[in-house]
Every structure is written in C-alpha cells, then in structure tokens.
Design an enzyme around this catalytic site. Sequence first.
Site, PDB file in Angstrom:
ATOM      1  N   SER A 119      20.908   2.024 -71.587  1.00 18.69           N
ATOM      2  CA  SER A 119      19.605   1.548 -72.047  1.00 18.69           C
ATOM      3  C   SER A 119      18.611   2.699 -72.176  1.00 18.69           C
ATOM      4  O   SER A 119      18.586   3.615 -71.350  1.00 18.69           O
ATOM      5  CB  SER A 119      19.059   0.523 -71.048  1.00 18.69           C
ATOM      6  OG  SER A 119      17.713   0.198 -71.340  1.00 18.69           O
TER       7      SER A 119
ATOM      8  N   GLN B 245      21.653   2.626 -76.374  1.00 18.82           N
ATOM      9  CA  GLN B 245      20.796   1.528 -76.848  1.00 18.82           C
ATOM     10  C   GLN B 245      19.379   2.040 -77.011  1.00 18.82           C
ATOM     11  O   GLN B 245      18.823   2.661 -76.109  1.00 18.82           O
ATOM     12  CB  GLN B 245      20.816   0.365 -75.845  1.00 18.82           C
ATOM     13  CG  GLN B 245      19.879  -0.781 -76.189  1.00 18.82           C
ATOM     14  CD  GLN B 245      18.491  -0.611 -75.600  1.00 18.82           C
ATOM     15  OE1 GLN B 245      18.298   0.158 -74.662  1.00 18.82           O
ATOM     16  NE2 GLN B 245      17.508  -1.299 -76.145  1.00 18.82           N
TER      17      GLN B 245
ATOM     18  N   TYR C 266      15.414   1.290 -77.601  1.00 19.87           N
ATOM     19  CA  TYR C 266      14.180   0.533 -77.794  1.00 19.87           C
ATOM     20  C   TYR C 266      13.345   1.379 -78.742  1.00 19.87           C
ATOM     21  O   TYR C 266      13.000   2.519 -78.435  1.00 19.87           O
ATOM     22  CB  TYR C 266      13.459   0.296 -76.460  1.00 19.87           C
ATOM     23  CG  TYR C 266      14.037  -0.855 -75.677  1.00 19.87           C
ATOM     24  CD1 TYR C 266      14.075  -2.133 -76.231  1.00 19.87           C
ATOM     25  CD2 TYR C 266      14.534  -0.670 -74.394  1.00 19.87           C
ATOM     26  CE1 TYR C 266      14.611  -3.199 -75.522  1.00 19.87           C
ATOM     27  CE2 TYR C 266      15.071  -1.731 -73.680  1.00 19.87           C
ATOM     28  CZ  TYR C 266      15.099  -2.989 -74.255  1.00 19.87           C
ATOM     29  OH  TYR C 266      15.636  -4.040 -73.561  1.00 19.87           O
TER      30      TYR C 266
ATOM     31  N   THR D 185      17.983  -2.431 -80.354  1.00 15.14           N
ATOM     32  CA  THR D 185      17.558  -3.767 -79.928  1.00 15.14           C
ATOM     33  C   THR D 185      16.347  -4.197 -80.750  1.00 15.14           C
ATOM     34  O   THR D 185      15.297  -3.559 -80.703  1.00 15.14           O
ATOM     35  CB  THR D 185      17.227  -3.783 -78.431  1.00 15.14           C
ATOM     36  OG1 THR D 185      18.423  -3.485 -77.704  1.00 15.14           O
ATOM     37  CG2 THR D 185      16.707  -5.145 -77.991  1.00 15.14           C
TER      38      THR D 185
ATOM     39  N   LYS E 258      21.120  -5.115 -82.570  1.00 18.80           N
ATOM     40  CA  LYS E 258      21.318  -6.052 -81.453  1.00 18.80           C
ATOM     41  C   LYS E 258      20.211  -7.098 -81.453  1.00 18.80           C
ATOM     42  O   LYS E 258      19.029  -6.763 -81.527  1.00 18.80           O
ATOM     43  CB  LYS E 258      21.319  -5.273 -80.136  1.00 18.80           C
ATOM     44  CG  LYS E 258      21.648  -6.093 -78.899  1.00 18.80           C
ATOM     45  CD  LYS E 258      21.823  -5.171 -77.703  1.00 18.80           C
ATOM     46  CE  LYS E 258      22.225  -5.927 -76.448  1.00 18.80           C
ATOM     47  NZ  LYS E 258      21.160  -6.802 -75.941  1.00 18.80           N
TER      48      LYS E 258
ATOM     49  N   HIS F 230      19.467 -11.738 -76.011  1.00 19.86           N
ATOM     50  CA  HIS F 230      19.014 -10.934 -74.864  1.00 19.86           C
ATOM     51  C   HIS F 230      19.260 -11.680 -73.555  1.00 19.86           C
ATOM     52  O   HIS F 230      18.463 -11.599 -72.613  1.00 19.86           O
ATOM     53  CB  HIS F 230      17.524 -10.592 -75.018  1.00 19.86           C
ATOM     54  CG  HIS F 230      17.149  -9.228 -74.505  1.00 19.86           C
ATOM     55  ND1 HIS F 230      16.743  -8.202 -75.323  1.00 19.86           N
ATOM     56  CD2 HIS F 230      17.115  -8.710 -73.240  1.00 19.86           C
ATOM     57  CE1 HIS F 230      16.468  -7.130 -74.598  1.00 19.86           C
ATOM     58  NE2 HIS F 230      16.688  -7.412 -73.334  1.00 19.86           N
TER      59      HIS F 230
ATOM     60  N   ARG G 100      16.443 -13.866 -72.319  1.00 18.07           N
ATOM     61  CA  ARG G 100      15.274 -13.232 -71.721  1.00 18.07           C
ATOM     62  C   ARG G 100      14.077 -13.124 -72.665  1.00 18.07           C
ATOM     63  O   ARG G 100      13.002 -12.718 -72.243  1.00 18.07           O
ATOM     64  CB  ARG G 100      15.642 -11.829 -71.230  1.00 18.07           C
ATOM     65  CG  ARG G 100      16.623 -11.843 -70.072  1.00 18.07           C
ATOM     66  CD  ARG G 100      17.197 -10.472 -69.813  1.00 18.07           C
ATOM     67  NE  ARG G 100      16.241  -9.507 -69.316  1.00 18.07           N
ATOM     68  CZ  ARG G 100      15.782  -9.440 -68.058  1.00 18.07           C
ATOM     69  NH1 ARG G 100      16.191 -10.337 -67.169  1.00 18.07           N
ATOM     70  NH2 ARG G 100      14.931  -8.510 -67.682  1.00 18.07           N
TER      71      ARG G 100
ATOM     72  N   SER H   2      25.436 -12.477 -74.271  1.00 17.90           N
ATOM     73  CA  SER H   2      24.547 -13.552 -73.826  1.00 17.90           C
ATOM     74  C   SER H   2      25.347 -14.743 -73.308  1.00 17.90           C
ATOM     75  O   SER H   2      25.799 -15.599 -74.075  1.00 17.90           O
ATOM     76  CB  SER H   2      23.570 -14.013 -74.912  1.00 17.90           C
ATOM     77  OG  SER H   2      22.727 -12.942 -75.303  1.00 17.90           O
TER      78      SER H   2
ATOM     79  N   VAL I 147      28.162 -14.385 -71.165  1.00 23.14           N
ATOM     80  CA  VAL I 147      29.554 -14.097 -70.790  1.00 23.14           C
ATOM     81  C   VAL I 147      29.645 -13.868 -69.278  1.00 23.14           C
ATOM     82  O   VAL I 147      28.991 -12.982 -68.728  1.00 23.14           O
ATOM     83  CB  VAL I 147      30.088 -12.860 -71.539  1.00 23.14           C
ATOM     84  CG1 VAL I 147      31.474 -12.485 -71.036  1.00 23.14           C
ATOM     85  CG2 VAL I 147      30.112 -13.125 -73.040  1.00 23.14           C
ATOM     86  N   ARG I 148      30.462 -14.680 -68.626  1.00 23.58           N
ATOM     87  CA  ARG I 148      30.646 -14.572 -67.170  1.00 23.58           C
ATOM     88  C   ARG I 148      32.113 -14.512 -66.757  1.00 23.58           C
ATOM     89  O   ARG I 148      32.415 -14.106 -65.644  1.00 23.58           O
ATOM     90  CB  ARG I 148      30.000 -15.794 -66.469  1.00 23.58           C
ATOM     91  CG  ARG I 148      28.494 -15.927 -66.648  1.00 23.58           C
ATOM     92  CD  ARG I 148      27.745 -14.822 -65.937  1.00 23.58           C
ATOM     93  NE  ARG I 148      26.305 -14.906 -66.148  1.00 23.58           N
ATOM     94  CZ  ARG I 148      25.656 -14.341 -67.160  1.00 23.58           C
ATOM     95  NH1 ARG I 148      26.326 -13.658 -68.080  1.00 23.58           N
ATOM     96  NH2 ARG I 148      24.348 -14.447 -67.284  1.00 23.58           N
TER      97      ARG I 148
ATOM     98  N   ARG J 133      24.675  -9.132 -66.933  1.00 24.83           N
ATOM     99  CA  ARG J 133      24.260  -9.419 -65.555  1.00 24.83           C
ATOM    100  C   ARG J 133      25.375  -9.298 -64.517  1.00 24.83           C
ATOM    101  O   ARG J 133      25.141  -8.761 -63.438  1.00 24.83           O
ATOM    102  CB  ARG J 133      23.625 -10.808 -65.485  1.00 24.83           C
ATOM    103  CG  ARG J 133      22.220 -10.887 -66.103  1.00 24.83           C
ATOM    104  CD  ARG J 133      21.651 -12.272 -65.881  1.00 24.83           C
ATOM    105  NE  ARG J 133      20.329 -12.472 -66.443  1.00 24.83           N
ATOM    106  CZ  ARG J 133      20.077 -13.035 -67.627  1.00 24.83           C
ATOM    107  NH1 ARG J 133      21.101 -13.397 -68.405  1.00 24.83           N
ATOM    108  NH2 ARG J 133      18.848 -13.212 -68.047  1.00 24.83           N
TER     109      ARG J 133
END
Length: 389
Positions: free
Chosen positions: A128, A150, A152, A178, A260, A284, A287, A316, A318-319, A339
């Site tokens: 990031s 990534q 910003y 992003t 993204k 995101h 978020r 977004s 995926v676990r 996360r």
Amino acid sequence: MTRHWADFQYEIYLNGMTGSVPRLPTDLTRLEQLTEQRLGPGPVGYVAGSAGTGSTARANRAALERRRIVPRMLRDVHERDLSVEVLGRSLPAPLALAPIGVLSIMHPDAEPAAARAAAAQGVPFVLSSASSTPMEQVAEASGDGERWFQLYWAKDREVTRSFLTRAKSAGFTALLVTLDTPLLAWRPRDLDQAYLPFLHGVGTANYFSDPAFRAGLAKPVHEDPDAAVMHFVGMFADPGKTWPDLAFLRENWDGPIVLKGILHPDDALRAVDAGMDGVVVSNHGGRQVAGSVAAADALPRVVEAVGDRLAVLFDSGVRTGDDMFKALALGARAVLVGRPYAYGLGLDGQAGVEHVIRCLLAEFDLTLALSGHAGPGTLGIDDLIEESA
C-alpha cells in the site's frame, strides 16, 4: 513435481504426533474474533471496520455464501497444478496479498513481515502507498518475491511521479491504482474512537521519505511533524480525477496497470479504452460505500464485458478456499485476500501471515480436487448454482 498445497493438512496431523497443534485456528473466519480479544479497539476497528452499518461487508460475504459449488465425480485429480499467469507473471497459485496500509498498528514487524511471508510462499505482495514502512525497505524484505505497488493517487503530480519512479527502482512489477477512495468514507468504528493513524504520522512512511513530498515542506519532517501530516492530508486523495488523467500514469509507468475498485461493466470498458492491463472487482472490502453492490455480484458482469481483453482480479469478502473457488468460477483470474492476513500478522507476525496463506491455499486445493478439478483453468460458471436470496 508440482507442489500440492493440500499437503499442509498432513504436515499438521504429523506434527500432532508429537503433541504440536497449530498456533492459530485453521478456520480463518475465527481470526477476527481472536484479534478483537488481543489487540486494542483502535487498531482492530480500523482493520475490521467498514463503511456505515457494515452492510456492504455483510453483502460481500452473503454473495459468496449464496453461490454453492456443484462437485463432479470420477475425474482424475491425482496431479494438480494451481499455477496461473497473471499480468504476464507466472504465479504458483491464483492468490496475492491485498494492499493494506498502516500494518504497524497490527504488529511492529509490519509490512516487511507480510512481504517476507508472501515471498516465502511464492505469492505476490501488494504494498500500500499508505504503508508504515518505506517501499524500499519492504522491497528489501521481499527479496526475490513478486511484489506489486498500490497507488493512492495524490493531488501532487510530482509526488505521484516520484512514487512510480521509486516503486519501479525497487522492483515492483505491477501498479494497482485504487480508484474508490477519492475521499475517506464514513466509518463509525473509527469515528467512535476518533482513530485515524495518519494524523499521528503512521502510514505516511512513503510520503515522509519522498523527495518530492519533502520539497513541499517549509521544515524537515522531524522538525515540524504536524505540518508534514497536514501536508500529507491535503494531498492524499483527489476527488477531481477523471478518466483522461490515466494518461499521466501510463506515461510514467511502463509495466502493467490495474484499476482497483471497478464494479460496473462500463467502467471496465473504459479501462480497456484507456489502455489498462487489468481491473480489480472490489468495493474495498465494504470500507467505502455503505449499501454498495456486493463484489461477487458485480464480478460476472465485469468478466462478461472485458474478461477476454484484460485481467480481471477480485477482492472483498474472501475468507476461505471455497471463496477462492467461487470467485474463479465467476471468472476472476486471481483473488486478493486482505483482512485475514492482517489478523494473522497481528496474532503471530510473519508466521501468522504464512499460516493464513497456507490454510487458504490448502483449502482451495482440496476444494478444487474434491469438486473434480485439477487446476483453476477448468473452473466456470457451471460449477456453481445460486441460491435465491
């Protein structure tokens, strides 16, 4: 012979012969609760929190849950190969670690630990812009690992140009831009704690170490940190950017560029027209826009519009390994996980991130095999049914 990620389960069982069990749960959905118990409410809220009531984050999960896998029998899945080619790079599996800023709030080893974990397992690490460690140090930690940057997209063109030059020099091969954060969303968990790490100079390492950024300061960062923070806040995002501005990025980056935050097929088509190399279908992680379409619901339309012309990636929600299977069956070329690895980092540093990667890919490998597939290339929409909402 190709690596079978599923063998991780036998490693765990064999370790159990000597009384050893995994330090972290193998059901990755349990990591959030564990992190809540062990870390402070500010950092946990920042990572776990979402926009508004959290409705979009819940919708992301529901959209994946609603799609059910239809396993097929008596297919030869003895030898499996999870490798894919994405953005011209050969990857051992269709997975990358998503960009997450300010990882030092989760663990003091921060981004370098996550980058080392990704490199050790052979998956790309996406750094990031808002990292708590300068990109050059993360690149050093990553070693020979595949790494993407990534962006910003700042108001200041010279800072953006400097970031791209630095990232290229540090061996970052792809650029993820992003687009969904021209403004910070309404995030009650952060607001209720009045918690924004950037205001304390955390997550600003790439900026504070940047010559173009520092050129805009009256005094060096260490002499007037508050002024440096305010300079950062003033340029971090730019709600005035439009599609023609992408030409600037194309002129200043000669590798693949991926947009993204794409959720509408028409935006994906504009990405093609702008000469982009890929898109990440993403909200995101819930978020940014409360009440947004779930990422998995947006994915099929984007794939239908541009899937044959550029790389469609997905994040977004995926676990699990079966989430990966579903996203790929819906047409994604690869998925980004966010996360869960941040929780793994918070709970057990680099080892925690490696645990998350290995669990996710072991479960994905097994889900593929048990559903009749020897690799991700044969997955398609016919492998899923959709339950009525």
